[in-house]
Design an enzyme around this catalytic site. Structure first.
Site, PDB file in Angstrom:
ATOM      1  N   GLU A 187       0.844  -1.202   0.000  1.00 41.54           N
ATOM      2  CA  GLU A 187       0.000   0.000   0.000  1.00 41.54           C
ATOM      3  C   GLU A 187       0.882   1.257   0.000  1.00 41.54           C
ATOM      4  OE1 GLU A 187      -2.359   1.793  -0.664  1.00 41.54           O
ATOM      5  OE2 GLU A 187      -4.080   1.346   0.631  1.00 41.54           O
ATOM      6  N   ASP A 207      -4.136   4.882   6.225  1.00 41.71           N
ATOM      7  CA  ASP A 207      -4.670   6.024   6.965  1.00 41.71           C
ATOM      8  C   ASP A 207      -5.707   5.526   7.977  1.00 41.71           C
ATOM      9  OD1 ASP A 207      -5.242   8.686   7.585  1.00 41.71           O
ATOM     10  OD2 ASP A 207      -6.622   8.936   5.917  1.00 41.71           O
ATOM     11  N   GLY A 232      -7.176   2.780   7.755  1.00 36.62           N
ATOM     12  CA  GLY A 232      -7.016   1.322   7.814  1.00 36.62           C
ATOM     13  C   GLY A 232      -8.168   0.592   7.152  1.00 36.62           C
ATOM     14  N   ARG A 270       0.552  12.252  -8.561  1.00 33.67           N
ATOM     15  CA  ARG A 270       1.106  10.914  -8.306  1.00 33.67           C
ATOM     16  C   ARG A 270       2.529  10.793  -8.862  1.00 33.67           C
ATOM     17  NH1 ARG A 270      -3.149   7.548  -6.586  1.00 33.67           N
ATOM     18  NH2 ARG A 270      -5.183   8.019  -7.463  1.00 33.67           N
TER      19      ARG A 270
HETATM   20  P1  IMP Z   1      -7.406   4.225   4.293  1.00 33.25           P
HETATM   21  O1  IMP Z   1      -8.040   5.407   4.988  1.00 33.25           O
HETATM   22  O2  IMP Z   1      -6.361   3.575   5.144  1.00 33.25           O
HETATM   23  O3  IMP Z   1      -8.460   3.268   3.829  1.00 33.25           O
HETATM   24  O4  IMP Z   1      -6.685   4.780   3.018  1.00 33.25           O
HETATM   25  C1  IMP Z   1      -7.488   5.000   1.904  1.00 33.25           C
HETATM   26  C2  IMP Z   1      -6.809   5.732   0.843  1.00 33.25           C
HETATM   27  O5  IMP Z   1      -6.834   7.093   1.224  1.00 33.25           O
HETATM   28  C3  IMP Z   1      -5.379   5.465   0.560  1.00 33.25           C
HETATM   29  O6  IMP Z   1      -5.131   4.359  -0.235  1.00 33.25           O
HETATM   30  C4  IMP Z   1      -5.066   6.743  -0.182  1.00 33.25           C
HETATM   31  O7  IMP Z   1      -5.495   6.632  -1.532  1.00 33.25           O
HETATM   32  C5  IMP Z   1      -5.897   7.772   0.510  1.00 33.25           C
HETATM   33  N1  IMP Z   1      -5.120   8.616   1.419  1.00 33.25           N
HETATM   34  C6  IMP Z   1      -5.132   8.629   2.774  1.00 33.25           C
HETATM   35  N2  IMP Z   1      -4.295   9.569   3.235  1.00 33.25           N
HETATM   36  C7  IMP Z   1      -3.750  10.147   2.148  1.00 33.25           C
HETATM   37  C8  IMP Z   1      -2.778  11.181   1.963  1.00 33.25           C
HETATM   38  O8  IMP Z   1      -2.229  11.789   2.895  1.00 33.25           O
HETATM   39  N3  IMP Z   1      -2.472  11.496   0.678  1.00 33.25           N
HETATM   40  C9  IMP Z   1      -3.024  10.875  -0.398  1.00 33.25           C
HETATM   41  N4  IMP Z   1      -3.931   9.901  -0.264  1.00 33.25           N
HETATM   42  C10 IMP Z   1      -4.282   9.548   0.993  1.00 33.25           C
HETATM   43 MG    MG Z   2      -6.572   9.049  -3.231  1.00 36.35          MG
END
Ligand code: IMP
Ligand code: MG
Length: 182
Positions: free
Chosen positions: A106, A110, A112, A172
């Site tokens: 990954e 963030d 999770g 990106r």
């Molecule tokens: P999750 O909140 O762990 O499910 O992460 C979900 C998605 O949020 C990640 O795969 C990223 O695409 C996006 N994301 C979370 N934090 C950031 C950040 O600081 N920058 C860019 N994308 C983020």
């Molecule tokens: Mg994103």
């Protein structure tokens, strides 16, 4: 279809957080660790698109043992920088994962939620193990209790871009990681 306003499409201001050199050094270290830990395990690395792309390309070249790669698409419904917990997975691995060692790759963990739902899905295929490697960790935002085996850097509370990570699908391609400052 996104609901972004004009302000989200403009040029973002950001500060350098992790340089290209620093990222390259850390990825070499993680690659060496994975090569040791997974020797003779024939692991499958499952990258979560799109945030994994740049990290995964570097990481696999820092691994010196035989591996396979697969990808899964994750879309988390978001509005610019705001994420919520509706994650949709698609185009997952179609290989037989039974008794295989899986390493999820990954870009950033963030809340999770993304890795949590992927782990639940992959577990149904009865792999030998499932672990996570992420370039960045944002542990302060966690909603799901996920155990991450390899972490590149702690990104704290910053919203970060570059090295595969986007804001509104842009940035990106930055070869370093920046923190957005607006
Ligand atoms: P999750 O909140 O762990 O499910 O992460 C979900 C998605 O949020 C990640 O795969 C990223 O695409 C996006 N994301 C979370 N934090 C950031 C950040 O600081 N920058 C860019 N994308 C983020
Ligand atoms: Mg994103």
């Amino acid at each position: 279809m996104s609901t972004l306003g004009k302000k989200d499409l403009g040029v973002r201001k950001f500060d350098l957080l992790f340089s290209q050199d620093k990222i390259a050094r850390r990825i070499r270290e993680i690659g060496a660790e994975i090569s040791r830990d997974y020797e003779d395990k024939d692991p499958i690395l499952v990258g979560i698109l799109k945030g994994c792309v740049v990290f995964m390309a570097d990481l696999i070249r820092a691994i010196s043992i035989p591996i396979e790669i697969e990808f899964v698409n994750a879309t988390s419904y978001s509005n610019g920088q705001i994420q919520d917990d509706k994650v949709v997975l698609s185009d997952g691995p179609e290989v037989d994962l039974r008794n295989r060692h899986i390493l999820i790759v990954e870009g950033v963990v963030d809340s999770g939620n993304t890795v949590d739902i992927l782990i639940k899905n992959l577990s149904l295929m009865e792999p030998a193990s499932i672990e996570i490697v992420t370039l960045l960790d944002k542990p302060n935002d966690r909603q799901k209790d996920v155990n991450i085996k390899y972490i590149g850097f702690d990104a704290g509370d910053d919203f970060v871009i570059g090295y595969g990570l986007d804001v509104s699908q842009k940035y990106r391609n930055l070869p370093f990681i920046g923190k957005v400052i607006d």
